[in-house]
Design a protein around this motif. Structure first.
Motif, mmCIF file in Angstrom:
data_model
loop_
_atom_site.group_PDB
_atom_site.id
_atom_site.type_symbol
_atom_site.label_atom_id
_atom_site.label_comp_id
_atom_site.label_asym_id
_atom_site.label_seq_id
_atom_site.Cartn_x
_atom_site.Cartn_y
_atom_site.Cartn_z
ATOM 1 N N ILE A 40 0.864 -1.189 0.000
ATOM 2 C CA ILE A 40 0.000 0.000 0.000
ATOM 3 C C ILE A 40 0.895 1.232 0.000
ATOM 4 N N PRO A 41 0.775 2.110 -0.992
ATOM 5 C CA PRO A 41 1.661 3.272 -1.045
ATOM 6 C C PRO A 41 1.176 4.424 -0.159
ATOM 7 N N GLY A 42 2.043 5.404 -0.016
ATOM 8 C CA GLY A 42 1.657 6.655 0.625
ATOM 9 C C GLY A 42 2.229 6.843 2.009
ATOM 10 N N PHE A 43 2.599 8.104 2.297
ATOM 11 C CA PHE A 43 3.154 8.472 3.594
ATOM 12 C C PHE A 43 2.413 9.635 4.257
ATOM 13 N N ASP A 44 1.729 10.470 3.473
ATOM 14 C CA ASP A 44 1.104 11.695 3.993
ATOM 15 C C ASP A 44 -0.406 11.598 3.901
ATOM 16 N N ALA A 45 -1.093 11.819 5.021
ATOM 17 C CA ALA A 45 -2.545 11.672 5.011
ATOM 18 C C ALA A 45 -3.192 12.620 6.012
ATOM 19 N N ALA A 46 -4.498 12.757 5.860
ATOM 20 C CA ALA A 46 -5.299 13.539 6.801
ATOM 21 C C ALA A 46 -6.659 12.880 6.932
ATOM 22 N N GLY A 47 -7.250 13.021 8.104
ATOM 23 C CA GLY A 47 -8.564 12.430 8.328
ATOM 24 C C GLY A 47 -9.001 12.625 9.761
ATOM 25 N N VAL A 48 -9.803 11.687 10.245
ATOM 26 C CA VAL A 48 -10.426 11.797 11.563
ATOM 27 C C VAL A 48 -9.912 10.678 12.466
ATOM 28 N N VAL A 49 -9.457 11.027 13.646
ATOM 29 C CA VAL A 49 -8.921 10.046 14.596
ATOM 30 C C VAL A 49 -10.019 9.069 15.015
ATOM 31 N N ASP A 50 -9.733 7.762 14.881
ATOM 32 C CA ASP A 50 -10.696 6.770 15.368
ATOM 33 C C ASP A 50 -10.066 5.743 16.311
ATOM 34 N N GLU A 51 -8.753 5.824 16.541
ATOM 35 C CA GLU A 51 -8.075 5.022 17.559
ATOM 36 C C GLU A 51 -6.885 5.812 18.079
ATOM 37 N N ILE A 52 -6.620 5.695 19.359
ATOM 38 C CA ILE A 52 -5.493 6.411 19.967
ATOM 39 C C ILE A 52 -4.586 5.406 20.667
#
Length: 311
Positions: free
Chosen positions: A63-75
């Motif tokens: 799975i490619p990719g290093f930079d992302a944004a979204g909503v926290v669903d686990e801490i």
């Protein structure tokens, strides 16, 4: 979960949407429901197999990719100051998926989209790392070779925000962009030192620019500019390259192995909040058009970042 993936090295057409196991947040990590993921040149390079050792078998699917944004669903354990449902942007691995874990992250500023958040992650870290390697100080002159790309547009703004004078090379069609971001534009090619001095003189900065100790250089393009930047500054220790790994340059070579500058995420978030930083995005595509996104990045002609929307 659904994820973008490839099971063999090759061109952009090896990218497909498939199923993968969900990751979970480990110590010091958060997991997000991914809304956007940026495509960086390194993603295309890894996908092509150009960095694979001869005879190495790809552990598929990747799975490619290093930079992302979204909503926290686990801490994860040890993470403080974040909560479920909070919007964040940051860096991890294998992020072009419905869920991803981030090891470096920051709260997404109010009014900033996930596409914008994903677009600034690696470029912010790289820009800050360059300035750190140069020990850049307010009032100095930074010459950026390759000022209109993802790292370039970020470096121009971050340096200007820290009080440096910035001269940036770009094609003439992108000179207005460099000006808008706080830099003084000039063109590419041989004779850079003379053009920089002319630009500084026109801006009334000749006294700063002609004092050798005030001049710094950043080579983002890797097309021989490091040598000219050393000639201009008079000292190889005042020039950083993130693009020339030939082993033949005397400039400081920064590839991140010397340490990362993830504190830049908070710095850039603050600048965005203050209206002092513009996120430059070339295009946003749905993730089922990932091949087109990789083709765009590999063309080398994009202005700013290419981002995938995870739908």
């Amino acid at each position: 979960m659904r994820a973008l993936q490839y099971d063999t090295f090759g061109g952009p057409d090896v990218l497909t949407l498939g199923e993968a196991e969900e990751p979970h947040a480990g110590p010091g990590e958060v997991r997000i429901a991914v809304e956007a993921a940026a495509v960086n040149p390194i993603d295309a390079t890894l996908r092509s197999g150009a960095m694979a050792k001869p005879g190495r078998v790809l552990r598929a699917p990747r799975i490619p990719g290093f930079d992302a944004a979204g909503v926290v669903d686990e801490i994860g354990e040890g993470v403080q100051g974040y909560e479920i449902g909070q919007r964040v942007f940051g860096a991890g691995t294998s992020v072009t998926a419905e869920h991803a874990t981030l090891t470096a992250f920051w709260r997404t500023p109010e009014g900033v989209s996930s596409e914008q958040g994903a677009a600034v992650v690696t470029v912010a870290e790289t820009a800050a790392r360059i300035l750190q390697a140069l020990d850049a100080q307010e009032g100095q002159v930074l010459v950026v070779d390759g000022a209109s790309g993802g790292v370039g547009t970020t470096l121009v703004q971050l340096a200007a925000a820290r009080g440096l004078h910035v001269v940036g090379t770009a094609s003439e069609s992108k000179h207005e962009l460099v000006r808008r971001l706080g830099g003084l534009p000039t063109t590419y090619g041989p004779g850079l030192a003379g053009r920089v001095r002319s630009v500084l003189a026109e801006a009334g900065l000749e006294s700063a620019g002609l004092e050798a100790e005030a001049l710094l250089g950043a080579d983002l393009a890797g097309k021989g500019a490091a040598g000219e930047l050393i000639e201009l500054t008079g000292d190889a220790r005042r020039v950083v390259t993130i693009a020339d790994f030939s082993g033949e340059t005397d400039a400081i070579v920064s590839d991140g192995s010397e340490g990362r500058a993830w504190y830049a995420l908070g710095e850039v978030a603050q600048l965005i909040t203050e209206g002092r930083f513009e996120v430059i995005i070339d295009r946003v595509l749905p993730w089922n058009q990932a091949a087109a996104a990789h083709e765009a990045v590999e063309s080398g002609s994009t202005t700013g970042k290419v981002v995938l929307r995870i739908e």
